[in-house]
Structures are given as C-alpha cells and as structure tokens.
Design an enzyme around this catalytic site. Sequence first.
Site, PDB file in Angstrom:
ATOM      1  N   LYS A  64      26.606  56.033  44.198  1.00 18.61           N
ATOM      2  CA  LYS A  64      27.917  55.943  43.714  1.00 18.61           C
ATOM      3  C   LYS A  64      28.030  55.836  41.998  1.00 18.61           C
ATOM      4  O   LYS A  64      27.362  55.185  41.554  1.00 18.61           O
ATOM      5  CB  LYS A  64      28.738  54.966  44.421  1.00 18.61           C
ATOM      6  CG  LYS A  64      29.037  54.838  45.769  1.00 18.61           C
ATOM      7  CD  LYS A  64      30.190  56.070  45.981  1.00 18.61           C
ATOM      8  CE  LYS A  64      31.389  55.974  45.402  1.00 18.61           C
ATOM      9  NZ  LYS A  64      32.172  55.055  46.321  1.00 18.61           N
ATOM     10  N   TYR A  87      67.973  25.473  22.892  1.00 18.73           N
ATOM     11  CA  TYR A  87      66.280  25.258  23.269  1.00 18.73           C
ATOM     12  C   TYR A  87      66.227  24.379  24.482  1.00 18.73           C
ATOM     13  O   TYR A  87      66.749  23.536  24.695  1.00 18.73           O
ATOM     14  CB  TYR A  87      65.450  24.605  22.225  1.00 18.73           C
ATOM     15  CG  TYR A  87      64.158  24.541  22.466  1.00 18.73           C
ATOM     16  CD1 TYR A  87      63.222  25.633  22.450  1.00 18.73           C
ATOM     17  CD2 TYR A  87      63.741  23.493  23.073  1.00 18.73           C
ATOM     18  CE1 TYR A  87      61.984  25.289  22.828  1.00 18.73           C
ATOM     19  CE2 TYR A  87      62.222  23.135  23.775  1.00 18.73           C
ATOM     20  CZ  TYR A  87      61.601  24.237  23.458  1.00 18.73           C
ATOM     21  OH  TYR A  87      60.101  24.129  23.912  1.00 18.73           O
ATOM     22  N   GLU A 105      40.055  52.061  37.067  1.00 21.40           N
ATOM     23  CA  GLU A 105      40.845  51.266  38.029  1.00 21.40           C
ATOM     24  C   GLU A 105      41.234  50.072  37.469  1.00 21.40           C
ATOM     25  O   GLU A 105      42.418  49.566  37.893  1.00 21.40           O
ATOM     26  CB  GLU A 105      39.709  51.097  39.202  1.00 21.40           C
ATOM     27  CG  GLU A 105      39.453  52.488  39.901  1.00 21.40           C
ATOM     28  CD  GLU A 105      38.402  52.350  40.959  1.00 21.40           C
ATOM     29  OE1 GLU A 105      38.677  52.371  42.046  1.00 21.40           O
ATOM     30  OE2 GLU A 105      37.177  52.229  40.244  1.00 21.40           O
ATOM     31  N   SER A 159      27.608  50.974  43.259  1.00 19.81           N
ATOM     32  CA  SER A 159      27.974  50.368  44.442  1.00 19.81           C
ATOM     33  C   SER A 159      26.675  49.427  44.882  1.00 19.81           C
ATOM     34  O   SER A 159      25.400  49.783  44.681  1.00 19.81           O
ATOM     35  CB  SER A 159      28.050  51.375  45.524  1.00 19.81           C
ATOM     36  OG  SER A 159      27.960  50.699  46.730  1.00 19.81           O
ATOM     37  N   THR A 201      52.497  70.160  40.002  1.00 19.92           N
ATOM     38  CA  THR A 201      53.733  69.347  40.519  1.00 19.92           C
ATOM     39  C   THR A 201      53.494  68.943  41.872  1.00 19.92           C
ATOM     40  O   THR A 201      52.953  69.703  42.848  1.00 19.92           O
ATOM     41  CB  THR A 201      54.985  70.296  40.276  1.00 19.92           C
ATOM     42  OG1 THR A 201      55.172  70.956  41.206  1.00 19.92           O
ATOM     43  CG2 THR A 201      55.029  70.866  38.752  1.00 19.92           C
ATOM     44  N   HIS A 202      54.025  67.784  42.461  1.00 22.20           N
ATOM     45  CA  HIS A 202      53.762  67.291  43.700  1.00 22.20           C
ATOM     46  C   HIS A 202      52.144  67.157  44.097  1.00 22.20           C
ATOM     47  O   HIS A 202      51.850  67.118  45.378  1.00 22.20           O
ATOM     48  CB  HIS A 202      54.529  68.098  44.643  1.00 22.20           C
ATOM     49  CG  HIS A 202      55.963  68.270  44.416  1.00 22.20           C
ATOM     50  ND1 HIS A 202      57.009  67.487  44.922  1.00 22.20           N
ATOM     51  CD2 HIS A 202      56.493  69.302  43.567  1.00 22.20           C
ATOM     52  CE1 HIS A 202      58.210  67.999  44.221  1.00 22.20           C
ATOM     53  NE2 HIS A 202      57.796  69.233  43.533  1.00 22.20           N
ATOM     54  N   SER A 241      51.180  22.103  26.039  1.00 25.28           N
ATOM     55  CA  SER A 241      51.052  23.494  25.873  1.00 25.28           C
ATOM     56  C   SER A 241      49.799  23.924  24.716  1.00 25.28           C
ATOM     57  O   SER A 241      49.574  24.787  24.502  1.00 25.28           O
ATOM     58  CB  SER A 241      52.254  24.070  25.235  1.00 25.28           C
ATOM     59  OG  SER A 241      52.698  23.626  23.988  1.00 25.28           O
ATOM     60  N   ASN A 288      31.434  54.630  40.165  1.00 21.34           N
ATOM     61  CA  ASN A 288      32.901  54.566  40.141  1.00 21.34           C
ATOM     62  C   ASN A 288      33.604  54.305  39.156  1.00 21.34           C
ATOM     63  O   ASN A 288      32.961  53.580  37.990  1.00 21.34           O
ATOM     64  CB  ASN A 288      32.612  53.164  41.133  1.00 21.34           C
ATOM     65  CG  ASN A 288      32.349  53.471  42.596  1.00 21.34           C
ATOM     66  OD1 ASN A 288      32.548  54.410  43.093  1.00 21.34           O
ATOM     67  ND2 ASN A 288      31.850  52.366  43.070  1.00 21.34           N
ATOM     68  N   GLN A 304      58.969  27.195  26.600  1.00 13.36           N
ATOM     69  CA  GLN A 304      57.339  26.984  26.233  1.00 13.36           C
ATOM     70  C   GLN A 304      56.333  27.976  27.046  1.00 13.36           C
ATOM     71  O   GLN A 304      55.421  28.605  26.708  1.00 13.36           O
ATOM     72  CB  GLN A 304      56.970  25.536  26.581  1.00 13.36           C
ATOM     73  CG  GLN A 304      55.396  25.442  26.367  1.00 13.36           C
ATOM     74  CD  GLN A 304      55.162  23.928  26.459  1.00 13.36           C
ATOM     75  OE1 GLN A 304      55.720  23.212  25.396  1.00 13.36           O
ATOM     76  NE2 GLN A 304      54.699  23.021  27.259  1.00 13.36           N
ATOM     77  N   LYS A 311      54.949  31.831  26.125  1.00  7.47           N
ATOM     78  CA  LYS A 311      53.786  32.232  25.342  1.00  7.47           C
ATOM     79  C   LYS A 311      52.425  32.512  26.427  1.00  7.47           C
ATOM     80  O   LYS A 311      51.776  33.441  26.011  1.00  7.47           O
ATOM     81  CB  LYS A 311      53.178  31.034  24.342  1.00  7.47           C
ATOM     82  CG  LYS A 311      53.856  30.892  23.241  1.00  7.47           C
ATOM     83  CD  LYS A 311      53.600  29.670  22.490  1.00  7.47           C
ATOM     84  CE  LYS A 311      54.549  28.262  23.206  1.00  7.47           C
ATOM     85  NZ  LYS A 311      55.927  28.453  23.169  1.00  7.47           N
TER      86      LYS A 311
HETATM   87  N1  ARG Z   1      55.614  23.589  22.615  1.00  5.06           N
HETATM   88  C1  ARG Z   1      56.955  23.929  22.569  1.00  5.06           C
HETATM   89  C2  ARG Z   1      57.046  25.351  23.079  1.00  5.06           C
HETATM   90  O1  ARG Z   1      56.428  25.917  23.052  1.00  5.06           O
HETATM   91  C3  ARG Z   1      57.349  23.423  21.330  1.00  5.06           C
HETATM   92  C4  ARG Z   1      58.938  23.167  21.026  1.00  5.06           C
HETATM   93  C5  ARG Z   1      58.985  22.017  21.510  1.00  5.06           C
HETATM   94  N2  ARG Z   1      60.435  21.576  21.102  1.00  5.06           N
HETATM   95  C6  ARG Z   1      60.952  20.328  21.575  1.00  5.06           C
HETATM   96  N3  ARG Z   1      62.161  19.923  21.349  1.00  5.06           N
HETATM   97  N4  ARG Z   1      60.432  19.755  22.787  1.00  5.06           N
HETATM   98  O2  ARG Z   1      58.507  25.798  23.116  1.00  5.06           O
END
Ligand code: ARG
Length: 481
Positions: free
Chosen positions: A306, A340, A313, A300, A178-179, A46, A308, A345, A348
């Site tokens: 144009k 957990y 948008e 355009s 309205t509408h 990650s 735009n 992971q 994020k």
């Molecule tokens: N990279 C992991 C996450 O974002 C961190 C936690 C990992 N923990 C584990 N026991 N593998 O969640």
Amino acid sequence: MKKSRVKNQPPISSKVEPFSTAAPVKSWQARIGKAADPLAEKFVESLSFDYRLAEQDIRGSLAHAEMLRAVGLIYISDLAAIREGLNGILNDIQAGRFRFDKRQEDIHMALEAELIQRVGDPGRKLHTARSRNDQVALDIRLWCVAAIDTMEQRLFDLQNALIALARQDGEVVMPAYTHLQRAQPILFGHELLAYVEMLQRDRERLADCRKRTNISPLGSGAVAGSTLAIDRLQVARQLGMKGITANSIDAVSDRDFVVEFVFALSMMAMHLSRWAEQWILYSSIEFDFLRIADQFTTGSSMMPQKRNPDMLELIRGRTGGVYGHLVALLTMLKGQPLAYNRDMQEDKRSLFAAFDAVDLSLQIAVPIVQTAVINKISIARRLDEGFLDATALAEYLVRKGVPFRTAHQIVGAMVAQCEKLGLKKLTDLPLNEMRKLAPEISAEVLDVLGADHVVAAYQSSGAGGRKQLSAQLRRWSDRHS
Ligand code: ARG
C-alpha cells in the site's frame, strides 16, 4: 511658570497605594473577597489557550500607554517604566523563557500582574480607561489581522505551485467529468487553474474581511466608554489600524470579524478538501492520473504494497472540524444579550483551532503539488474511452446548419450505434454509416473528432482548450510576478 505637560493626572499618590504591599493575585479580588474555588478557577480560566494573544496584548498595551501619556493621564516616567517592563516581558516570551503564572485567569491579567511585579506602581496605571472587554476585542482583532496576512501568503504560495505545475504539464489532454462520468476533453492545466480561481476568491474574501477587522475597539472600556479624555485615534494609528469603532456597546460585543474569518477559513478548507478528494481519486489505480510523492503517502501496517494518500485524506477529514468551529461561533453568539458576556471567551478556542487546521493543510498542500507526477501515458492510453468528442461532433453539425437539438439526437444515435457494434470511438464508425444519420457530414469530420482536435478547437473564452490555457497562464503570470 512652565505649564505641566501632565494634564488630567489622577489625584492619587504614586507612593502609597492600598494594594501595593499585599498584592492580590487577581486584580478584581478586593470586591469578591474569598479566594476562588480551585475547580471554579480551572473552569473559568482561558490562559491555557489565550496565551497566544500575548504579543498582541503587549502591542496594544504599549499603544495604550503612549496615548495615556500623550493626553496627560500618566507621567513620562510611568510610560518609560511601562515600556521597559512590557518590552522585557515580550523579549522573555519570544525567547521562550517567560513562565506564565497559572493562577491568573487570562493573558490580560497574567501580563498586567507580571508588569506590576516588574515595575511597580506605573504598571498599576496601565489599565486606566480600559477594560478587559475592549482589551480582548483589540487583541483578537490584531491577532486575526496577522493570521489573515499569513493565510493570504499561504494561498499565494499554493496558487504558485499549481500555476507552476500547469505551466510544466498543463498541456496534457485529459477527460473532464460531470457526475463523475467522462464528459469532454480538457487540458490538465485547465483543471489545475480551476483551483487557482477558488484560491483567488479566498484571497479576496480575506482582504475584505481584513478591512472590517483592522479597526480599533480600544477605549470602549467595559461597555460605555470612559469619562477620561482619551485619544482613541492615536492608539489606532499607532497600531496601524484603519479606524476606530463607532459604538462602545457594539465594540465589546462584536465578534463578527471572527465569524467572518472562520467562514473564510471554512471556505478555504472546503476548496482544499475538494482538491484533496480529486487527487485521492486520481492517484487510485482506477484513475491512475497522477502519483503522489512517497513522502506524502503512508504505508499499511498489514498490506505490504500500500501507498495511501493519508495527507490528502486528512486535509479532507479536518474540514468538518473547521465547519464545526464556524457553527460553534455562530451559536455561541446568537443567544447573548448585549454587551460582553463570558461566553465570548470561547471564541478563541474555535478561532485558533480552525486557523491551525487550515494553516497546516495549506502548508502541506504546497509540496504535495510541487512533487506530484502526472501520469501522462496512463491518461493518454484511455483518452479514447467515453466519447469525449461527442459534443464537438454535434457542434460540427451545428456549423453545417443542423439545429443543435437535432444534432444532439444524431450524435446520440451514433454513440448508441458504436456501443452496439462494440466500437470504442466515433472515428471507428465508418463515414458512410455516419452519413446515413447525417448527410451533412464529410471526410473533414476526422479533423474534428478525437480529444486532441477538440482541445485545439475550443473557441469560447474560459474554455478548456489550448488558446484559453495560454491566456489563463499569461493572466496568472501578470498577477503573480
Ligand atoms: N478572558 C476573557 C475573554 O477572553 C477576557 C475578558 C474578560 N472580561 C470580563 N469582564 N470578565 O473574553
């Protein structure tokens, strides 16, 4: 004898450690043995996105180290080394010269490995009474608190831009719909301030979400806490957090605050999208209510004439993606057993992507509002269309003692008659024609009819008229001064 300030010192020599010479790349490698498969490594990592937690991770680690020292789990010299190492890493990151070690799984392992490389054994003590599970929960909470504060400021800025425009051109009389059919006359400022209200609720929602986010899970360990006597409150205090989580299982598996924040972002995106849609319509030739500044339009490739409203948008278009991240988060959580799991992971990716989209949309919305020009002449030219004063006429009859339902029918009949006779507005209908349908009507009705008269006559609080616009502007200038 002077009592050692170091209590609880673990019985390990700080000189000889099993892993100090041939340090493995990953901290858990002693248990797993074989080096990971490259595809598996790529699949599980990650670092490519959670590097964004670096600052929070370091702040958390610094607070954790201070606490470990305060309760006697590490030496003062360890703390000094950890501080120096982490601050050095932070400086390098902030200066853009830090090279993340791609072989590391995530930001937590990357920073810890770097710290150990820089300061040696003291770095190996940092993870005492801590797991990546509580560590990552802390980092995301800290990140969200900062992100909430950024969003709050951006919402405030956009409110200011809308309020400024309402103050400058708010008195322009326009139709409310309205509408998507012409309904009643209002002041342009009233409509602008409708968005300010939405953004205010967004700010309140963020403030509420912040309360549940700004709480420290650190010390919950992997799932059940630690047998070491740590001081969780000290860590929370040092990080400026308002308290500590009460249950270690919940602490490491809770991502409600991420869902709440992304919901708040979804709501903000929805508000921005509605506003964008409104102004896209208003900037069309069909409406011609306002002009978006050149720098926020694009041309355009084929049609030379144009202009735009692409920025608007894209604000509208990116909203779906933000909702998608909300659904992704809810779905990611719903099937997980406690506590957990690695599924988490993925939070994020959704969090960062939703934040980035809304953050950019809010940023660009401000100058779009600041540079927009309200086409007063064009709005005024067609203000007589759509019988905007019909409701006011029915209310005039109510004041003359006619029951509202009857008045509604009478005015409805007058509008139908105008249409039959090809008359554009109620004032074009001769007084004697009106009196045939409602003898209560007298010549003073001319002071009631017409959009300008109506906006001056609104009585109810929060209505779209002059008095109410000044009251709203006063209220906002108190809040925004
Ligand atoms: N990279 C992991 C996450 O974002 C961190 C936690 C990992 N923990 C584990 N026991 N593998 O969640």
